[in-house]
Scaffold this motif. Structure first.
Motif, mmCIF file in Angstrom:
data_model
loop_
_atom_site.group_PDB
_atom_site.id
_atom_site.type_symbol
_atom_site.label_atom_id
_atom_site.label_comp_id
_atom_site.label_asym_id
_atom_site.label_seq_id
_atom_site.Cartn_x
_atom_site.Cartn_y
_atom_site.Cartn_z
ATOM 1 N N LYS A 318 0.842 -1.190 0.000
ATOM 2 C CA LYS A 318 0.000 0.000 0.000
ATOM 3 C C LYS A 318 0.880 1.244 0.000
ATOM 4 C CE LYS A 318 -3.827 2.336 2.375
ATOM 5 N NZ LYS A 318 -4.703 2.373 1.185
ATOM 6 N N GLU A 341 -2.554 -1.902 -3.151
ATOM 7 C CA GLU A 341 -3.477 -0.786 -3.012
ATOM 8 C C GLU A 341 -2.677 0.489 -3.278
ATOM 9 O OE1 GLU A 341 -6.788 -2.140 0.354
ATOM 10 O OE2 GLU A 341 -5.516 -0.392 0.681
ATOM 11 N N THR A 388 -10.086 0.271 2.697
ATOM 12 C CA THR A 388 -8.795 -0.412 2.606
ATOM 13 C C THR A 388 -8.969 -1.837 3.085
ATOM 14 O OG1 THR A 388 -6.491 -0.442 3.342
ATOM 15 C CG2 THR A 388 -8.110 0.386 4.909
#
Length: 598
Positions: A318, A341, A388
């Motif tokens: 991420k 992500e 998330t």
């Protein structure tokens, strides 16, 4: 509901006063057992179900999960944006045509809006739900094991990865590791081929539909070359998704399932067959005229082991463009299963940065009123960017770059001073009109002076995130992560790099890095890839303190792998083939110099 002979492949449900009785944001709701049974019956007929609801995503998901129903839905759109456009997004995600979709809602205005934005869509009011299984266009095909739902879940996972990866579509396809097997024994798959022949429209190039008996004769005809196409990628197995029949260098049949639309399989296969003659009938949602076959597709046999399967260590990456570039090297370490992500892609296809710690920490406390106002007012904010998966129990490792916390400006909305926004560069605050031109030049979404003046009037600039606040936010994140999850943080460079707008950024980086080093030393199961000590000279950078050379990105990847190896007591060394492929990639890829900065 409209009547038509075309089968319905997807049913999109409203929730409040439609799937259940009541409005979930105002009162306890009552699930309607009859509607639940219709949902399950449709799924067992191979008909997909989705959600389009003006609501809190979390409230709706929690309610459906509590009753064991969430997994029946694909590509849900649950937010406060206009329903017509949300439905268009769902249909595009499922790779269907509006004519193959039914939308159920209790509000006439929403039904009309759905039709306006999606011409050809079928509509229905809740009073007709109980009759749906009796309609001829909703008979589907028996699917007791929900295999069709499983295929669409793979498609959904793939689409989500593309939306968060921040990569170009071509790079995403390369990273997907698409494998195609041409299966010459078509008899065992005759029924699947027949089903595709009649159901597939968008990728049916010949539209030459024949009976089951004629198909059997075709497959058994030794003068005809036939093959069915099996596709899989790193997200899963799509099964039999294509068929061709070739005679005298002319394609008699050439069609594919919409599940693999935009993969490039039809182009790859056409070149693989030697670009034979084909008479294309009607409209088709793809072209065969590319001068060369796609390079991201591998030809394999099902007897081969599946490539790049997980070695049991599941890792989420991420962050921003720093980790996006590092990932190119991490992908060669096949002992790990990498998920990403990077960005949030809103309905306008704008890439919104969602990796700032303020957004992660504040996500649970935003009110619906705040989310609605922020989304309507600022093009760099969308409620969906607060989602998330980093806190899910399935990850062994979370790799998180805090570089955006170093760079972004932090603002407080004047009408909601209890929350904050993070955007752009703290060297170019939106509250200073003299910065507008440079902000527009460097941003990654479309902005104009009018929008920036609104931001100037509505926001209070508070500077960059402080080192103390960064540590506080990371402590909250560490506490919310499962105790077993390894957290690897990636910080920023401290090398002075000249930038006309962001002078002395390296000094700010050094202060933030010092706080981060102290934090990781005190936290259990938390580690630091210290970019501030890996990169030591301007030659390690390209155009700014946040953009590095290929060698630097490779070093960061190696540092990440070293931490995981040590933590899990394993050796993830690359074999000679992977080393050669990595070297080839380095030779082919130019230095990464992005044209956009924020």
């Amino acid at each position: 509901m409209d009547t038509t002979a075309e089968p319905i492949k997807l049913v999109i449900w409203d929730m409040d006063q439609t799937f259940w009785k009541g409005v979930i944001s105002e009162e306890p709701v009552l699930l309607v057992e009859e509607h639940i049974q219709v949902l399950k019956e449709l799924a067992h007929r191979g008909i997909m179900n989705s959600i389009c609801s003006l609501n809190s995503f979390k409230q709706v998901k929690d309610m459906l999960e509590d009753h064991g129903l969430w997994h029946y839905f694909v590509f849900p759109e649950i937010n406060w944006n206009p329903k017509g456009k949300l439905i268009k997004k769902i249909i595009a995600g499922c790779k269907l045509r509006p004519q193959s979709v039914l939308f159920i809602d209790d509000e006439p205005s929403h039904l009309h809006e759905a039709r306006f934005e999606n011409p050809g869509i079928r509509i229905c009011t809740p009073d007709r739900i109980r009759t749906l299984p009796n309609l001829p266009e909703l008979q589907g095909s028996p699917d007791p094991e929900l295999k069709q739902l499983e295929k669409f879940k793979i498609l959904e996972k793939s689409a989500k990865s593309l939306g968060t990866s921040g990569s170009s579509n071509v790079q995403f396809l390369k990273d997907s590791r698409i494998c195609v097997d041409i299966m010459k024994d078509c008899l065992p798959h005759q029924e699947r081929i027949f089903e595709m022949m009649y159901k597939t429209a968008q990728l049916n190039f010949t539209k030459n539909r024949i009976s089951r008996d004629e198909l059997l004769l075709l497959i058994e005809d030794a003068s005809v070359d036939t093959g069915c196409i099996h596709v899989r990628d790193r997200f899963g197995d799509y099964g039999i998704t294509g068929f061709y029949a070739l005679k005298d260098n002319r394609l008699l049949h050439y069609f594919f399932s919409c599940r693999i639309m935009n993969f490039g399989v039809e182009q790859w296969l056409y070149h693989h067959l030697g670009t034979p003659e084909i008479q294309i009938a009607g409209g088709v949602a793809a072209t065969l005229t590319s001068p060369a076959p796609p390079t991201w597709i591998m030809h394999v046999s099902l007897s081969d082991p599946e490539p790049a399967q997980s070695g049991g260590i599941r890792c989420l990456i991420k962050g921003g463009c720093d980790l996006e570039q590092v990932q190119h090297y991490l992908n060669f370490y096949r002992s790990f299963d990498w998920e990403t992500e990077y960005w949030y892609l809103n309905e306008n296809s704008d890439q919104l940065r969602n990796d700032h710690t303020e957004y992660i920490v504040q996500a649970p406390v935003y009110t619906e009123e705040q989310l609605d106002w922020l989304t309507r007012t600022f093009p760099f904010f969308d409620g969906g960017m607060l989602r998330t998966s980093m806190f899910e129990d399935r990850y062994d490792v979370v790799i998180y770059s805090v570089l955006l916390d170093y760079k972004a400006a932090v603002y407080r909305p004047k009408r909601y001073p209890e929350i904050t926004l993070a955007f752009g560069s703290h060297y170019l605050p939106l509250t200073d009109e003299s910065n507008f031109d440079l902000v527009i030049e460097r941003t990654f979404i479309e902005l104009d002076h009018s929008t920036l003046r609104t931001a100037k009037e509505e926001l209070e600039f508070t500077g960059p995130l402080s080192a103390g606040k960064l540590v506080e936010n990371l402590a909250w994140i560490r506490g919310k992560l499962p105790e077993k999850t390894v957290l690897i943080l990636v910080n920023g460079s401290e090398v002075p790099i000249w930038d006309r707008a962001e002078t002395d950024m390296h000094i700010h980086h050094a202060a933030m890095n010092a706080a981060l080093r102290s934090f990781t030393e005190k936290q259990a199961n938390t580690y630091l890839v210290d970019v501030g000590r890996i990169l030591t000279s301007p030659q390690d950078h390209t155009d700014s303190v946040t953009h590095y050379t290929r060698k630097a990105y490779k070093q960061i990847a190696e540092a990440i792998v070293e931490i995981i190896e040590e933590k899990f007591g394993m050796d993830a060394s690359l074999d000679s083939k992977d080393k050669r492929e990595m070297k080839l990639m380095e030779m082919m890829m130019s230095e990464y110099v992005p044209s956009q900065y924020f």
